[in-house]
Enzyme design. Sequence first.
Site, mmCIF file in Angstrom:
data_model
loop_
_atom_site.group_PDB
_atom_site.id
_atom_site.type_symbol
_atom_site.label_atom_id
_atom_site.label_comp_id
_atom_site.label_asym_id
_atom_site.label_seq_id
_atom_site.Cartn_x
_atom_site.Cartn_y
_atom_site.Cartn_z
ATOM 1 N N GLU B 68 51.874 11.562 73.042
ATOM 2 C CA GLU B 68 53.189 12.553 72.361
ATOM 3 C C GLU B 68 52.633 13.146 71.478
ATOM 4 O O GLU B 68 52.864 14.206 71.137
ATOM 5 C CB GLU B 68 54.143 10.830 71.562
ATOM 6 C CG GLU B 68 54.973 10.446 72.683
ATOM 7 C CD GLU B 68 54.166 8.943 72.711
ATOM 8 O OE1 GLU B 68 53.196 9.150 71.994
ATOM 9 O OE2 GLU B 68 54.371 8.546 73.772
ATOM 10 N N HIS B 137 62.358 -0.208 70.579
ATOM 11 C CA HIS B 137 63.354 1.140 71.230
ATOM 12 C C HIS B 137 64.670 1.273 70.584
ATOM 13 O O HIS B 137 65.361 1.713 71.874
ATOM 14 C CB HIS B 137 63.157 0.060 72.970
ATOM 15 C CG HIS B 137 61.881 0.745 73.546
ATOM 16 N ND1 HIS B 137 60.680 -0.362 73.364
ATOM 17 C CD2 HIS B 137 61.353 0.976 74.670
ATOM 18 C CE1 HIS B 137 60.114 0.071 73.505
ATOM 19 N NE2 HIS B 137 60.105 1.049 74.464
#
Lengths: 328, 337
Positions: B68, B137
Amino acid sequence: MNAPAAALLTQTHGLELLREMMRIRAFEDRCYQLYGQMKIRGFLHLYNGEEAIAVGALRALRAEDAIVATYREHGHALARGIPMNRVMAELFGKQTGCSGGRGGSMHLFDVSRKFYGGNAIVAGGLPIAVGLALAQKLRGETALTACFFGDGAVAEGEFHESLNLAALWKLPVLFLCENNLYAMGTALDRAQAETDISARAAAYRIDAAAVDAMDVLAVEAAVARAAQAVRGGAPAFLEMRTYRFRAHSMFDPQLYRDRAEVEAWQKKGPIITLTTRLKAQGLMREEDYQRLERECNAEVDSAVQFAERSPWEPLSDLERYVYAERRT
Amino acid sequence: MPNDAPEPAGTLTYRDAVREALSVALREDPRVFLMGEDVGRYGGSYAVSKGLLAAFGPERIRDTPLCESTFVGAGIGAALGGMRPIVEVMTVNFSLLALDQIVNNAATLSHMSGGQISVPLVIRLATGAGRQLGAQHSHSLEGWYAHIPGLRIAVPATLDDARFMLAAALALPDPVLLFEHLYLYNMEGTLTEGLERVDLEHAAVRRTGRDVTLISYGWGLHKCLSAAAELAKEGIEAEVLDLRTLRPLDDAAIMASVRHTRRALIVDEGWRSGSLAAEIATRIVEQAFYELDAPVARLCSTEVPIPYAKHLEDAALPSPPRIAAAVRALIAPAGGG
Ligand SMILES: Cc1ncc(C[n+]2csc(CCOP(=O)(O)OP(=O)(O)O)c2C)c(N)n1
Ligand SMILES: [Mg+2]
């Protein structure tokens, strides 16, 4: 390591390289004094001992090539051709500085010269260099991106991610690791299980080599060769073996290394090495050296005067450029 | 993916609207490309970019390794180099691995370089809870990003915004983070006819009312609209304001609505402490204090990592009944008259 490129040395070439290294040294030495006089504040990381890297590399690269550097980047900025006045003014925090006084020593920018900064997050510049190279590739440019960083960056995740991505996508990045053996006070072998940095780059299937970076000619030759390979369509990696002569920054009592170690490296520093060679080959006399030194000091003098005389950015501008004013 | 049942003409999902926005951007500007984890062959982890690889090829629909920090940083670099990258980060939770690039580089380069640099980068991130995905999440961290000067934060909550905010973001020279609530991807509807563009500056009143202003964004907007429909049956008319952009905040729209209704409830899936909701409440108090008939109220997620079990997750999140209850309490305080 590369063989010395002594055969290639002409007088003009040698003197130009020497002058450029001496300019940077004179600049850095003056910064040290100016820090003591509180003209320069914040963190200040000097490049003494490592000048051959910026000078050799930027001479081997083209003006169209993009540069990403770290917080120890005065030498790179000067070697890239950012006027010394503007670099010094930046260190003074003046509006005429190359970042308008907003960046300081660690954040020199000059987009007109494709100098994309001084990044003060260790390894933070590598992903940006990968992205600049991606843009160069997608736009079909012949330019490459050269990314300078220290041995400390090798421990960061972004180093590994960036090498992988550059290799995977065959991006025109030239990774230039300035291995001065220390990350602040942490010696390489106290931080890395594998201290052979170029071997680690090679593990990402990147062409990698180590260079004696006390020899500016070796640096220049290695970068020229690597740049050619990069323009051919794959990243390359050079581990520049060097040493930092001064403290990490102005707040470092250097408890982690011996004076003797520093002195031993100083004896084989890049300026002494080239000076000795030029004299031995009859390409330079002591008077020439002294003349160069006077000229460099004079340039620094006038940069200091320029910085002193320059205005501060008005406070009314404080909030400008948080968002871009120009549409791009 | 075509559904089995035939749909009324013009019906599409939020997901389709984002995909259409991507297609149009890719078609209209050769500098635009999309990169992120599994955006290509996999079709996007929420199937947003499905089909784009076939249409635009692997140079422009770029699958990245799991890194990322580096692919977001590469987006910044590519933006500096003249491209218009759209970077997809699977969810805001994973963007934490790229925080350094977003906060230390994307947000700073323009100011720190004295205006020499701008970073025309768009980052798309899924956000939010509600699908039993557990604590790693399900978080809503857009309020954190809204804290950072130099970033622009926008949250499409309607099909129109899902369709047109991307173009507005690409037209700006600044880094823009677009937060797509994962619960909205399946939302169906039609686009407003004739609409061609939206801005990234103004909040929008999605329902008018006189008794209270519900201030929200993203999925929260829809919860507020359901609550408002319930409250209307009781004779309480709630105005519902969709913030649309969290940075900059449209103070003028917030104050105009609050001055009109004299009561405000902020509904945010983020947590309450040190939050966006706190910021909005403060601004209301600073700018409209004397026009209020009740203290500013907030309904945020319970301060726990969002749990997996459905009943616990539901209990942790703002819901229409809880919004309605909070409104009733505002209008007729217990023990009040
Ligand atoms: C991510 C991050 N961690 C820590 C620091 C603090 N820091 C500044 S310089 C430095 C050492 C870096 O060493 P190296 O990469 O070898 O570069 P050098 O200073 O030797 O040129 C550290 C730890 C930082 N700036 N960024
Ligand atoms: Mg080092």
